[in-house]
Design a protein around this motif. Structure first.
Motif, short mmCIF file in Angstrom:
data_model
loop_
_atom_site.label_atom_id
_atom_site.label_comp_id
_atom_site.label_asym_id
_atom_site.label_seq_id
_atom_site.Cartn_x
_atom_site.Cartn_y
_atom_site.Cartn_z
N TYR A 51 0.67 -1.14 0.02
CA TYR A 51 0.06 -0.19 -0.04
C TYR A 51 0.83 1.36 0.09
O TYR A 51 1.82 1.28 0.72
N LEU A 52 0.48 2.41 -0.81
CA LEU A 52 0.91 3.56 -0.83
C LEU A 52 0.01 4.30 -0.29
O LEU A 52 -1.01 4.59 -0.87
N VAL A 53 0.38 4.96 0.99
CA VAL A 53 -0.58 5.87 1.96
C VAL A 53 -0.30 7.00 1.80
O VAL A 53 1.02 7.46 2.06
N LEU A 54 -1.03 7.98 1.26
CA LEU A 54 -0.99 9.47 0.89
C LEU A 54 -1.79 10.18 2.10
O LEU A 54 -2.91 9.94 2.14
N VAL A 55 -1.06 10.81 3.05
CA VAL A 55 -1.48 11.29 4.15
C VAL A 55 -1.20 13.00 4.35
O VAL A 55 0.04 13.05 4.27
N ASP A 56 -2.20 13.64 4.94
CA ASP A 56 -1.52 14.81 5.60
C ASP A 56 -0.73 14.93 6.38
O ASP A 56 -0.28 14.16 7.14
N SER A 57 0.49 15.86 5.95
CA SER A 57 1.71 15.85 6.85
C SER A 57 1.60 16.19 8.31
O SER A 57 2.40 15.70 9.06
N SER A 58 0.25 16.85 8.59
CA SER A 58 0.40 16.93 10.04
C SER A 58 -0.29 15.71 10.73
O SER A 58 -0.39 16.03 12.09
N LYS A 59 -0.61 14.79 10.32
CA LYS A 59 -1.38 13.75 10.75
C LYS A 59 -0.25 12.53 11.03
O LYS A 59 0.59 12.34 10.28
N LYS A 60 -0.66 11.63 11.94
CA LYS A 60 -0.15 10.46 12.22
C LYS A 60 -0.72 9.38 11.87
O LYS A 60 -1.88 9.31 12.16
N ALA A 61 -0.38 8.50 10.97
CA ALA A 61 -1.10 7.35 10.61
C ALA A 61 -1.09 6.15 11.27
O ALA A 61 0.05 5.65 11.52
N ASN A 62 -2.20 5.80 12.09
CA ASN A 62 -2.17 4.64 12.86
C ASN A 62 -2.45 3.45 12.14
O ASN A 62 -3.59 3.15 11.62
N THR A 63 -1.33 2.49 11.90
CA THR A 63 -1.39 1.32 11.07
C THR A 63 -2.29 0.35 11.50
O THR A 63 -3.05 -0.32 10.50
N LYS A 64 -2.47 0.10 12.73
CA LYS A 64 -3.42 -0.74 13.41
C LYS A 64 -4.91 -0.46 12.93
O LYS A 64 -5.68 -1.03 12.37
N ALA A 65 -5.45 0.81 12.89
CA ALA A 65 -6.57 1.37 12.88
C ALA A 65 -6.64 1.39 11.34
O ALA A 65 -7.76 1.01 10.60
N LEU A 66 -5.73 1.71 10.43
CA LEU A 66 -5.82 1.66 9.03
C LEU A 66 -6.06 0.25 8.66
O LEU A 66 -6.81 0.21 7.60
N ALA A 67 -5.15 -0.72 8.98
CA ALA A 67 -5.41 -2.01 8.60
C ALA A 67 -7.09 -2.62 8.90
O ALA A 67 -7.56 -3.02 8.03
N LYS A 68 -7.66 -2.23 10.22
CA LYS A 68 -8.71 -2.44 10.22
C LYS A 68 -9.77 -1.95 9.35
O LYS A 68 -10.71 -2.49 8.89
N GLN A 69 -9.59 -0.58 9.13
CA GLN A 69 -10.41 0.25 8.05
C GLN A 69 -10.48 -0.46 6.53
O GLN A 69 -11.30 -0.32 5.93
N ILE A 70 -9.49 -1.06 6.13
CA ILE A 70 -9.23 -1.58 4.92
C ILE A 70 -9.45 -2.93 4.89
O ILE A 70 -9.34 -3.75 3.85
N GLY A 71 -9.66 -3.73 6.00
CA GLY A 71 -9.94 -5.13 6.09
C GLY A 71 -8.74 -5.94 5.95
O GLY A 71 -8.66 -6.91 5.16
N SER A 72 -7.30 -5.55 6.45
CA SER A 72 -6.21 -6.19 6.09
C SER A 72 -5.65 -6.88 7.31
O SER A 72 -6.11 -6.34 8.47
N THR A 73 -4.54 -7.55 7.22
CA THR A 73 -4.03 -8.01 8.39
C THR A 73 -2.83 -6.80 8.81
O THR A 73 -2.96 -5.70 8.06
N ARG A 74 -2.28 -6.87 9.79
CA ARG A 74 -1.51 -6.14 10.34
C ARG A 74 -0.53 -5.47 9.26
O ARG A 74 -0.19 -6.04 8.52
#
Length: 164
Positions: free
Chosen positions: A59-82
């Motif tokens: 995955y290539l994640v494009l995120v606003d530079s002021s934010k921290k991407a929580n990979t655990k929450a992101l995985a859950k959101q897209i239905g992925s494993t860790r």
């Protein structure tokens, strides 16, 4: 001789996508880019290259530079494993890029369309964005709508995600 950078410009020109080009010292992080004080008044976004726990999805994640991407929450959101950061070798194999130059422009090199693009939905609210043209000594600014046009041309799966 075609370079990583010239390949990007050839595609942008073929798609009639205007851009502004800025050269600068090598930068590998958002903090380093913001320290350059280029006064572009446009959003710099982070590009994270991630993989699932099996290593069979990238995955290539494009995120606003002021934010921290929580990979655990992101995985859950897209239905992925860790999710975790992919290795430099995987970055080179899938996007033809080196660390510090991660950019959606690297999708030019993803011939088999194996990398899925996850876009922070807040990016779509921006008029313009700044990104690397596959090298970290140059930044280009373009309209966000033109970035979307480029992504459609690439043909990779794109999904909008919510990153608080």
């Amino acid at each position: 001789m075609e370079t990583k950078e010239s390949k990007v410009y050839a595609v942008l020109e073929a798609l009639n996508i205007p851009y502004e080009r800025y050269t600068h010292a090598p930068v590998a992080t958002i903090a380093a880019i913001e320290a350059l004080e280029m006064n572009l008044e446009v959003l710099h976004f982070k590009n994270l290259f991630l993989r699932n726990s099996k290593g069979d999805k990238h995955y290539l994640v494009l995120v606003d530079s002021s934010k921290k991407a929580n990979t655990k929450a992101l995985a859950k959101q897209i239905g992925s494993t860790r999710l975790s950061f992919a290795s430099d070798e995987r970055l080179e194999a899938h996007l033809g890029l080196e660390p510090g130059a991660v950019s959606p422009m690297g999708l030019i090199n993803d011939k088999n369309k194996e990398v899925e693009v996850l876009i922070d939905q807040d990016l779509s609210l921006q008029e313009k964005v700044t990104l690397h043209p596959n090298i970290n000594t140059v930044s280009i600014t373009m309209r966000y709508k033109d970035l979307e046009k480029f992504l459609r041309w690439c043909g990779n799966k794109v999904q909008f995600v919510e990153i608080p």
